[in-house]
Scaffold this active site. Sequence first.
Site, PDB file in Angstrom:
ATOM      1  N   TYR A  32      41.738   5.404  25.671  1.00 31.34           N
ATOM      2  CA  TYR A  32      41.864   5.798  26.866  1.00 31.34           C
ATOM      3  C   TYR A  32      40.932   7.234  27.581  1.00 31.34           C
ATOM      4  CZ  TYR A  32      40.138   4.888  31.963  1.00 31.34           C
ATOM      5  OH  TYR A  32      39.847   4.419  33.437  1.00 31.34           O
ATOM      6  N   LYS A  59      38.999  10.014  35.209  1.00 33.54           N
ATOM      7  CA  LYS A  59      39.288   9.551  36.370  1.00 33.54           C
ATOM      8  C   LYS A  59      41.146  10.165  37.461  1.00 33.54           C
ATOM      9  CE  LYS A  59      37.908   5.571  36.241  1.00 33.54           C
ATOM     10  NZ  LYS A  59      37.110   5.222  37.230  1.00 33.54           N
TER      11      LYS A  59
END
Length: 259
Positions: free
Chosen positions: A154, A161
Amino acid sequence: MGTLDGKTALIFGVSNDHSIGWGISQALHREGAKLGFSYQAINEKRARPLAERLGATFIEQCDVGSDDDIAAIMQRAGDHFGQIDILVHAVAFANREDLMGRFVDTSRAGFAMALDVSCYSLVALTQAALPYLREDSSVLTLTYYGSEKVAPNYNVMGVAKAALESTVRYLANDLGPQGIRVNAISAGPIRTLSASAIRGFRDYQKSFAGIAPLRRNVTIDDVGNTAAFLCGNGARGITGEVVYVDSGYNIMGMVTPEE
Ligand code: NAP
């Protein structure tokens, strides 16, 4: 009677009928909201028919990396709707090569791109929408648990995020006095176009469903229903929050293998 009757929503990030933005659009529509859509130029062919399926007549192109595009679409949305009650930001992007291998290898350009499109765009869209956002309106974005804990591959998106979740809190503080609420939904892994860019995504989903208390992956309908709640008057007291729609995955600490 729907809980969003009489409200207008502007939605960014519907590419196809697997998009989380599409799940949100359907739920907002079901609750009575009038919808407007934005697509990136390349995806008009897929996005337009979906928008029309929900009765939308406002369907406009916008690259959220462009201030000119953002200013233009907000002006047109203002002219079209008068005022906006709901702004949905379901947009993210990172270069494919930054979603595999080691985070330490992320380039300056890849980092800037991911943070710009996936995080700053929320600031830019909210800023440009401000003249049209009604009191009691709601801004909503989408995040993932990879912001808090390391999720394989990720990488830079996890960092984006984390910044996005912090952005939600700062925007909520700025806009609260005007009665504008800003929240994020942290969704469990859902197979979408963007998700398919993350190497090993299938394994994420498999191990997720084995660990999460509800023992299942979440759907775009699960996220859509929570979005409709957060954007409605039932959530008038909620702002600056990250709400988990993840089958409870985030509460787990140590996990023991099932018999
Ligand atoms: P998706 O269907 O691929 O949606 C992502 C959207 O971002 C697409 O509509 C894409 O448009 C748009 N986008 C990317 N760059 C853009 C730009 N420069 N300008 C305008 N739009 C741009 O994938 P999704 O999974 O539903 O993603 C929606 C949100 O949910 C993202 O923030 C994602 O990080 C978040 N999320 C996803 C998951 C998951 O497992 N899927 C979990 C938690 C959170 P184009 O297709 O035209 O490029």
